[in-house]
Design an enzyme around this catalytic site. Structure first.
Site, PDB file in Angstrom:
ATOM      1  N   SER A 113      70.332  55.978   8.956  1.00 11.07           N
ATOM      2  CA  SER A 113      69.258  56.839   8.463  1.00 11.07           C
ATOM      3  C   SER A 113      68.583  57.647   9.562  1.00 11.07           C
ATOM      4  O   SER A 113      69.223  58.393  10.267  1.00 11.07           O
ATOM      5  CB  SER A 113      68.254  55.973   7.702  1.00 11.07           C
ATOM      6  OG  SER A 113      67.290  56.779   7.114  1.00 11.07           O
ATOM      7  N   HIS A 114      67.284  57.444   9.731  1.00 15.54           N
ATOM      8  CA  HIS A 114      66.490  58.227  10.670  1.00 15.54           C
ATOM      9  C   HIS A 114      66.563  57.666  12.088  1.00 15.54           C
ATOM     10  O   HIS A 114      65.954  58.221  12.992  1.00 15.54           O
ATOM     11  CB  HIS A 114      65.039  58.219  10.196  1.00 15.54           C
ATOM     12  CG  HIS A 114      64.545  56.824   9.963  1.00 15.54           C
ATOM     13  ND1 HIS A 114      65.018  56.055   8.941  1.00 15.54           N
ATOM     14  CD2 HIS A 114      63.677  56.060  10.650  1.00 15.54           C
ATOM     15  CE1 HIS A 114      64.441  54.861   8.990  1.00 15.54           C
ATOM     16  NE2 HIS A 114      63.624  54.831  10.021  1.00 15.54           N
ATOM     17  N   ASP A 277      66.279  63.896   7.059  1.00 18.56           N
ATOM     18  CA  ASP A 277      66.616  62.930   8.118  1.00 18.56           C
ATOM     19  C   ASP A 277      68.115  62.802   8.343  1.00 18.56           C
ATOM     20  O   ASP A 277      68.903  63.577   7.812  1.00 18.56           O
ATOM     21  CB  ASP A 277      65.998  61.571   7.795  1.00 18.56           C
ATOM     22  CG  ASP A 277      66.702  60.888   6.632  1.00 18.56           C
ATOM     23  OD1 ASP A 277      67.233  61.615   5.765  1.00 18.56           O
ATOM     24  OD2 ASP A 277      66.733  59.649   6.597  1.00 18.56           O
ATOM     25  N   ASP A 279      70.546  60.893   7.267  1.00 23.33           N
ATOM     26  CA  ASP A 279      71.476  60.794   6.137  1.00 23.33           C
ATOM     27  C   ASP A 279      71.022  61.582   4.907  1.00 23.33           C
ATOM     28  O   ASP A 279      71.623  61.463   3.840  1.00 23.33           O
ATOM     29  CB  ASP A 279      71.734  59.335   5.763  1.00 23.33           C
ATOM     30  CG  ASP A 279      70.479  58.598   5.331  1.00 23.33           C
ATOM     31  OD1 ASP A 279      69.377  58.957   5.806  1.00 23.33           O
ATOM     32  OD2 ASP A 279      70.588  57.660   4.520  1.00 23.33           O
ATOM     33  N   ASP A 281      68.275  61.527   2.972  1.00 17.96           N
ATOM     34  CA  ASP A 281      67.504  61.024   1.831  1.00 17.96           C
ATOM     35  C   ASP A 281      65.990  61.185   2.015  1.00 17.96           C
ATOM     36  O   ASP A 281      65.240  61.090   1.053  1.00 17.96           O
ATOM     37  CB  ASP A 281      67.869  59.572   1.475  1.00 17.96           C
ATOM     38  CG  ASP A 281      67.727  58.610   2.628  1.00 17.96           C
ATOM     39  OD1 ASP A 281      67.312  59.038   3.719  1.00 17.96           O
ATOM     40  OD2 ASP A 281      68.041  57.419   2.437  1.00 17.96           O
ATOM     41  N   ARG A 282      65.555  61.443   3.243  1.00 16.11           N
ATOM     42  CA  ARG A 282      64.105  61.616   3.463  1.00 16.11           C
ATOM     43  C   ARG A 282      63.738  63.097   3.491  1.00 16.11           C
ATOM     44  O   ARG A 282      64.592  63.949   3.738  1.00 16.11           O
ATOM     45  CB  ARG A 282      63.695  61.011   4.802  1.00 16.11           C
ATOM     46  CG  ARG A 282      63.886  59.529   4.858  1.00 16.11           C
ATOM     47  CD  ARG A 282      63.345  58.957   6.138  1.00 16.11           C
ATOM     48  NE  ARG A 282      63.416  57.505   6.065  1.00 16.11           N
ATOM     49  CZ  ARG A 282      62.602  56.669   6.678  1.00 16.11           C
ATOM     50  NH1 ARG A 282      61.655  57.139   7.459  1.00 16.11           N
ATOM     51  NH2 ARG A 282      62.723  55.359   6.549  1.00 16.11           N
ATOM     52  N   LYS A 376      66.786  58.057  -2.821  1.00 16.21           N
ATOM     53  CA  LYS A 376      65.831  59.125  -2.583  1.00 16.21           C
ATOM     54  C   LYS A 376      66.614  60.324  -2.075  1.00 16.21           C
ATOM     55  O   LYS A 376      67.721  60.169  -1.568  1.00 16.21           O
ATOM     56  CB  LYS A 376      64.748  58.681  -1.606  1.00 16.21           C
ATOM     57  CG  LYS A 376      65.226  58.183  -0.256  1.00 16.21           C
ATOM     58  CD  LYS A 376      64.036  57.604   0.470  1.00 16.21           C
ATOM     59  CE  LYS A 376      64.356  57.227   1.893  1.00 16.21           C
ATOM     60  NZ  LYS A 376      64.960  55.887   2.009  1.00 16.21           N
TER      61      LYS A 376
HETATM   62  C1  G16 Z   1      64.746  52.761   4.047  1.00 14.94           C
HETATM   63  C2  G16 Z   1      64.670  52.473   2.584  1.00 14.94           C
HETATM   64  C3  G16 Z   1      63.347  52.945   2.044  1.00 14.94           C
HETATM   65  C4  G16 Z   1      62.216  52.338   2.836  1.00 14.94           C
HETATM   66  C5  G16 Z   1      62.394  52.694   4.286  1.00 14.94           C
HETATM   67  C6  G16 Z   1      61.343  52.122   5.217  1.00 14.94           C
HETATM   68  O1  G16 Z   1      64.751  54.138   4.242  1.00 14.94           O
HETATM   69  O2  G16 Z   1      65.717  53.123   1.904  1.00 14.94           O
HETATM   70  O3  G16 Z   1      63.286  52.608   0.705  1.00 14.94           O
HETATM   71  O4  G16 Z   1      60.981  52.802   2.389  1.00 14.94           O
HETATM   72  O5  G16 Z   1      63.640  52.216   4.714  1.00 14.94           O
HETATM   73  O6  G16 Z   1      61.568  50.802   5.415  1.00 14.94           O
HETATM   74  P1  G16 Z   1      60.830  49.979   6.525  1.00 14.94           P
HETATM   75  O7  G16 Z   1      59.365  50.260   6.353  1.00 14.94           O
HETATM   76  O8  G16 Z   1      61.221  48.575   6.166  1.00 14.94           O
HETATM   77  O9  G16 Z   1      61.308  50.428   7.872  1.00 14.94           O
HETATM   78  P2  G16 Z   1      65.887  54.843   5.082  1.00 14.94           P
HETATM   79  O10 G16 Z   1      65.561  56.299   4.998  1.00 14.94           O
HETATM   80  O11 G16 Z   1      65.754  54.247   6.452  1.00 14.94           O
HETATM   81  O12 G16 Z   1      67.147  54.439   4.413  1.00 14.94           O
END
Ligand code: G16
Length: 543
Positions: A113-114, A277, A279, A281-282, A376
């Site tokens: 992800s990010h 981000d 991937d 989704d953000r 998302k």
């Molecule tokens: C993932 C999840 C999200 C979550 C986020 C933050 O996002 O898909 O649903 O809100 O992590 O998680 P944490 O607060 O546990 O770091 P992503 O964009 O990283 O896949």
């Protein structure tokens, strides 16, 4: 080609976090590490034998190696067909879209992800189920249990497949189709939104900047924004996915998307700014001189949903993760909709979406989406805003300020303390939990505590219970503080503190949240002893 059974031994710690298994590349590169996890997926999801698997990732370092490994293992495990994105690329929402539109059994998303990418940075893998969404906890727990007992994985001895040419090929009896990563997704977006109205908006001189952060949404944004919607060339910046994201942190927030923020806050800013981000989704949304918090973004989109063709009939309901601000709750109350509060993690929205309880959902962590997929979706949020802007023809900041004037403003901030010692973080949370019973009724810095608990979620659809999802302390003046540890980091622990207060007085809506929430910020530190325990005088990231 013969199937090989390779003897292996379990690795400890292959436990998926908030969104899949995320580790340093060096961890994934250990012999058998990736294979053990992938075999555990195949062992846990027997329907994949004879089924269709969607496969792709955000293009970060190790993506191509992992795709080839997974293809060989899929063939050895009897998968009938794999749909793989060209170049091994697929954004997370596009995986969800392809699973749904092609009726696939499931999908494997390769992304951290990010988190940053590169040989010394992060990699990740996640399994999505047939509704297109992240596997629910009962499946991720079963995959984890399998990783702890694994003794053998299956693969075939085969040459690397060409992933760069569209079309079908075969690998040990398994069909492999290299698909255009953008096509299915772009077609879906065109069905949801009023592309004609958005085209007219751009034609009228409206200008935007989309920062793809050298990550996966570049090709999607080029095709949709500049190609189909007629935004001028150059609207999309950093639009080519790079293995190391150009050394940047592909996290669309005020810190990591600073160039975009600077542009939007400066003289001559375009009308609209957005970023996505690693991937895809953000999303982060900005107007001229104006930042929209993800929580407000969800609330404003919910209030304006009927302006968008796909949602013109109204919403079925809305949901937000627990630490997300309660701004959307107020919209739901006004519209007579149910509003659900779920734990952090998109997977918790899946049942609500499948059961038709909700249409929109969102999280404070820059996630917004709808029932069109089960992830998302960064570009979806950008297009939703563009559609609203195209219909209302008002500056974005005016739309949000008018929203606050109607509903009040849920002033909100999140403070992150990154990479702190795990033992210190665990002790902090344990002590907080231990203090919960004694907090209600206390008056702290003049604020009276009305409730304090550790969030437990009971899924209204399947009755499953998820405990210990974050400590929340609420006060009599409609304010609250939430504490939880991140489930996505790869080093030490990250403490997240979410602080919120509802402000009804319109004269105070323009205040900087750090100022407006100053007293609560001090109190949040005092209740948990953050500075004294961690030695950190201030958070690393404020959003
Ligand atoms: C993932 C999840 C999200 C979550 C986020 C933050 O996002 O898909 O649903 O809100 O992590 O998680 P944490 O607060 O546990 O770091 P992503 O964009 O990283 O896949």
């Amino acid at each position: 080609m013969s199937i090989q059974s390779v003897a292996t031994r379990p690795f400890s710690g292959q436990k998926p976090g908030t969104s899949g298994l995320r580790k340093k590349v060096s961890v994934f590169r250990q012999p058998h590490y990736l294979e053990n996890f992938v075999q555990s997926i195949f062992d846990t999801v027997p329907e994949l034998r004879g089924g269709t698997l969607v496969l792709g990732g955000d293009g970060r370092y190790y993506n191509r190696v992992a795709v080839q490994t997974i293809l060989r293992m899929a063939a050895a495990n009897g998968v009938a067909q794999v749909l793989v994105g060209q170049g091994g690329l697929l954004s997370t929402p596009a995986v969800s879209c392809v699973i749904r539109t092609r009726g696939a059994t499931g999908g494997i998303v390769l992304s951290a992800s990010h988190n940053p990418g590169g040989p010394d940075e992060d990699f990740g893998i996640k399994y999505n189920v047939s509704n297109g969404g992240p596997a629910p906890e009962k499946i991720t727990e079963a995959i984890h249990a399998r990783t702890e007992a694994i003794e053998v994985y299956r693969t075939v001895d085969a040459a690397e497949l060409d992933l760069d040419t569209l079309g079908s090929t075969e690998l040990a009896g398994m069909s492999v189709e290299v698909i255009d990563p953008v096509a299915d997704y772009a077609a879906l977006m065109e069905k949801l939104f009023d592309f004609g109205a958005i085209r007219a908006l751009f034609a009228s001189g409206f200008r935007m900047r989309f920062d793809a952060m050298n990550a996966i949404t570049g090709p999607y944004a080029h095709e949709i924004l500049e190609g189909r919607l007629g935004a001028p060339a150059g609207t999309v910046v950093r639009g080519t996915p790079l293995e190391d994201f150009g050394g940047a942190h592909p996290d669309p927030n005020l810190v990591h998307a600073h160039d975009l923020v600077e542009l939007m806050m400066g003289a001559g800013a375009p009308d609209f700014g957005a970023a996505s981000d690693g991937d895809g989704d953000r999303n982060m949304i900005l107007g001229r001189g104006f930042y929209v918090t993800p929580s407000d973004s969800l609330a404003v989109l919910a209030a304006n949903a009927t302006l968008i063709p796909a949602y013109a009939g109204g919403l079925k309901g809305v949901a937000r993760s627990m630490p997300t601000s309660m701004a959307v709750d107020r919209v739901a109350a006004a519209l007579g909709l149910n509003c659900y509060e779920t734990p952090t993690g998109w997977k918790f929205f899946g049942n609500l979406l499948d059961a038709g309880c909700i249409t929109f959902c969102g999280e404070e962590s820059f996630g917004t989406g709808s029932d069109h997929v089960r992830e998302k979706d960064g570009l979806w949020a950008v297009l939703a805003w563009l559609n609203v802007l195209a219909v209302r023809r008002e500056p974005l900041a005016d739309i949000v300020r008018a929203h606050w004037a109607s509903y009040g403003r849920n002033v909100y901030t999140r403070h992150d303390y990154e990479g702190i010692d795990s033992a210190v973080a665990d002790e902090l949370m344990a002590d907080l939990r231990a203090s919960l019973q004694s907090l209600p009724g206390c008056v702290l810095d003049g604020l009276s505590v009305t409730s304090a608990d550790d969030f437990t979620y009971t899924d209204p659809v399947d009755g499953s219970v998820s405990r210990k999802q974050g400590v929340r302390v609420a006060f009599s003046d409609d304010s609250r503080i939430v504490y939880r540890l991140s489930g996505t980091g790869t080093q030490g622990a990250t403490l997240r503190v979410y602080i919120e207060r509802h402000e009804a007085d319109a004269d105070k809506h323009g205040l900087d949240p750090q100022q407006a929430l100053a007293a609560l910020i001090v109190l949040a530190d005092r209740i948990a002893g953050i500075t004294s325990r961690t030695g950190r005088p201030a958070p690393d990231v404020i959003t």
